[in-house]
Motif scaffolding. Structure first.
Motif, short mmCIF file in Angstrom:
data_model
loop_
_atom_site.label_atom_id
_atom_site.label_comp_id
_atom_site.label_asym_id
_atom_site.label_seq_id
_atom_site.Cartn_x
_atom_site.Cartn_y
_atom_site.Cartn_z
N ARG A 298 51.67 50.65 40.72
CA ARG A 298 51.49 49.96 40.82
C ARG A 298 50.50 48.39 41.03
O ARG A 298 49.57 47.48 40.51
CB ARG A 298 53.15 48.54 40.15
CG ARG A 298 53.68 49.14 38.86
CD ARG A 298 53.47 49.91 37.43
NE ARG A 298 52.49 48.71 37.47
CZ ARG A 298 51.57 48.69 36.71
NH1 ARG A 298 50.03 49.72 36.87
NH2 ARG A 298 51.02 47.46 36.08
N VAL A 299 50.81 48.38 42.61
CA VAL A 299 49.97 48.33 43.44
C VAL A 299 48.83 47.49 43.07
O VAL A 299 47.92 47.68 43.02
CB VAL A 299 50.67 47.80 44.98
CG1 VAL A 299 49.39 46.38 46.25
CG2 VAL A 299 51.80 47.65 45.24
N ARG A 300 47.95 49.46 43.16
CA ARG A 300 46.63 50.00 43.38
C ARG A 300 46.02 49.25 41.64
O ARG A 300 44.95 49.13 42.00
CB ARG A 300 47.18 50.99 43.83
CG ARG A 300 45.61 52.27 44.19
CD ARG A 300 46.12 53.61 44.22
NE ARG A 300 44.97 54.45 45.21
CZ ARG A 300 43.67 54.40 44.18
NH1 ARG A 300 44.43 54.79 43.12
NH2 ARG A 300 42.96 55.43 44.93
N ALA A 301 47.10 50.07 40.76
CA ALA A 301 46.52 49.30 39.52
C ALA A 301 46.08 48.33 39.27
O ALA A 301 44.95 47.56 38.88
CB ALA A 301 47.74 49.58 38.31
N TRP A 302 46.74 46.93 39.89
CA TRP A 302 46.53 45.43 40.19
C TRP A 302 45.24 45.32 40.50
O TRP A 302 43.79 44.53 40.33
CB TRP A 302 47.71 44.57 40.27
CG TRP A 302 48.31 44.45 39.49
CD1 TRP A 302 49.48 44.72 38.90
CD2 TRP A 302 48.64 43.39 38.21
NE1 TRP A 302 50.00 44.24 37.86
CE2 TRP A 302 49.55 43.93 36.85
CE3 TRP A 302 47.39 42.20 37.68
CZ2 TRP A 302 49.33 43.13 35.76
CZ3 TRP A 302 47.32 42.40 35.94
CH2 TRP A 302 48.77 42.42 35.51
N GLY A 303 45.39 46.11 41.16
CA GLY A 303 43.92 45.97 42.24
C GLY A 303 42.84 46.02 41.78
O GLY A 303 41.19 45.96 42.14
N ARG A 304 42.46 47.02 41.02
CA ARG A 304 41.32 47.94 40.13
C ARG A 304 40.97 46.72 39.25
O ARG A 304 39.78 46.92 38.25
CB ARG A 304 41.30 49.20 39.25
CG ARG A 304 41.86 49.90 40.48
CD ARG A 304 41.81 51.61 40.74
NE ARG A 304 42.01 51.79 39.45
CZ ARG A 304 43.14 52.50 39.38
NH1 ARG A 304 43.63 53.57 39.97
NH2 ARG A 304 43.21 53.48 37.72
N LEU A 305 41.21 45.53 39.42
CA LEU A 305 40.76 44.45 38.23
C LEU A 305 39.48 43.77 38.11
O LEU A 305 38.59 44.52 39.84
CB LEU A 305 41.01 43.33 37.67
CG LEU A 305 42.95 43.69 37.55
CD1 LEU A 305 43.54 42.30 37.30
CD2 LEU A 305 43.57 44.23 35.84
N PHE A 306 38.81 43.48 36.77
CA PHE A 306 37.40 43.36 37.27
C PHE A 306 37.42 42.07 38.52
O PHE A 306 38.39 41.28 38.66
CB PHE A 306 36.74 42.31 35.85
CG PHE A 306 36.32 43.07 34.58
CD1 PHE A 306 36.26 42.62 33.85
CD2 PHE A 306 36.39 44.37 34.77
CE1 PHE A 306 35.21 43.20 32.77
CE2 PHE A 306 36.35 45.75 33.28
CZ PHE A 306 35.58 44.62 33.20
N PRO A 307 36.64 42.06 39.23
CA PRO A 307 36.12 40.96 39.79
C PRO A 307 36.28 39.52 39.63
O PRO A 307 36.30 39.05 38.61
CB PRO A 307 35.21 41.00 40.47
CG PRO A 307 34.22 41.69 38.94
CD PRO A 307 34.90 42.35 39.22
N ALA A 308 36.05 38.72 40.42
CA ALA A 308 37.10 37.34 40.33
C ALA A 308 35.93 36.94 39.45
O ALA A 308 34.63 37.47 39.63
CB ALA A 308 36.41 36.38 41.58
#
Length: 340
Positions: A298-308
């Motif tokens: 779950r941590v890794r998945a959230w880190g793969r979002l679009f950039p800010a």
């Protein structure tokens, strides 16, 4: 189709950077969808309903004689989903939502109506604590089916999170998260030797890494007919220890039915893994470290979002940083003690 505010749902992410804002991209994507539908003898009958999130562009298109189909575009961090979805439909027909079309190079999918969501079935039916048993057993069987295809999955771009390398992934996730409070960061670093032990215990079990959906809640599978389920939405997936997949559906079931349901669901998930020379007690013990290590997915998945968004300050935390930090902190929380 115009980017009409009445038709575009941006949810909690009004500033999410997506390609939908580019009219050339929009025309190309919708044109591809229309062409692929025409190849199936189908045509769009009206404007679509658009949902924009940092992790996808989703357009629901009304189709003559068929209800609706969905166009989906993934960001770079989950661009593998189009090719993965098409491959899963070939390798495990009937167990996954088979696309009408997939363009792996552009990360585009055209998906049919999969029937009723499992969540809606659960909401409508009388409370049944055993309801998750069949989908979990079917999902575990799917994971086993995919074991020979792991090299192919890697070539499709599915991210690797090998069990033996999870301590290194943990180090990187802790170091790179910009919003972790100092006390939590220190606790997590102190937890690292125990986490390495959990990984060693799982690796010693002898069950190879395979596909981990990493977000298999009750809104990620359809129930088109009694006793049969189709899994979809693979954008958070990784190649890791299969048992890490149990965390998310177990939490969903626990929230709905209470913690007493978990031992039965654990055993339902483990049943397809028996018969390989491992005793049931060994498999059950392995679920305890897997429960904790599933958090890293779950941590890794959230880190793969679009950039800010580009108009945010340079030191602004990227989308998903707070969610990733919360999942990381769950690793050292007393509340995260595995109840299975």
């Amino acid at each position: 189709m115009r980017d009409d505010a009445s038709r575009v749902d941006r949810g909690r992410y009004p500033k999410a950077v997506t390609p939908w804002e580019d009219p050339d991209w929009r025309d190309a994507a919708l044109g591809w969808a229309r062409d692929e539908l025409a190849a199936h003898g189908l045509r769009v009958t009206g404007p679509g309903r658009v949902r924009l999130r940092p992790w996808s562009v989703l357009v629901r298109l009304p189709v003559a004689g068929r209800g609706s189909v969905w166009f989906k575009a993934n960001p770079p961090g989950s661009a593998f989903e189009a090719g993965l979805t098409a491959a899963l439909a070939r390798w495990a027909p009937g167990h996954v939502l088979a696309p009408l079309a997939a363009d792996a190079a552009r990360a585009w999918l055209l998906l049919p109506d999969g029937g009723e969501l499992f969540r809606d079935v659960l909401d409508r039916a009388p409370a049944d604590p055993r309801a998750w048993e069949q989908p979990l057993a079917q999902y575990a069987a799917l994971q086993r089916t995919l074991l020979p295809h792991v090299p192919d999955l890697a070539r499709l771009g599915v991210p690797g999170a090998p069990t033996v390398r999870l301590p290194d992934l943990f180090d990187r996730l802790v170091a790179e998260n910009p919003v972790l409070p100092p006390d939590d960061r220190a606790r997590l670093r102190a937890l690292r030797p125990r986490l390495a032990g959990w990984c060693a215990d799982l690796a010693d079990l002898g069950i190879a890494d395979t596909l981990d959906h990493a977000d298999l809640h009750d809104g990620q599978l359809f129930a088109p007919q009694p006793g049969r389920f189709t899994f979809f939405d693979w954008g958070d997936a990784a190649l890791s220890h299969p048992f890490c997949s149990f965390l998310v559906p177990a939490l969903a079931a626990r929230d709905r039915y209470g913690p007493d349901v978990l031992p039965r669901l654990r055993d339902a998930y483990l049943e397809p893994w028996t018969g390989g020379g491992l005793a049931a007690a060994e498999l059950r013990r392995a679920m305890r470290p897997a429960w904790r290590l599933g958090t890293l997915g779950r941590v890794r998945a959230w880190g793969r979002l679009f950039p800010a968004p580009a108009d945010e300050p340079g030191d602004a935390a990227p989308p998903g940083a707070a969610e990733s930090a919360a999942w990381l902190c769950a690793l050292h929380s007393d509340d995260s003690e595995p109840p299975v």
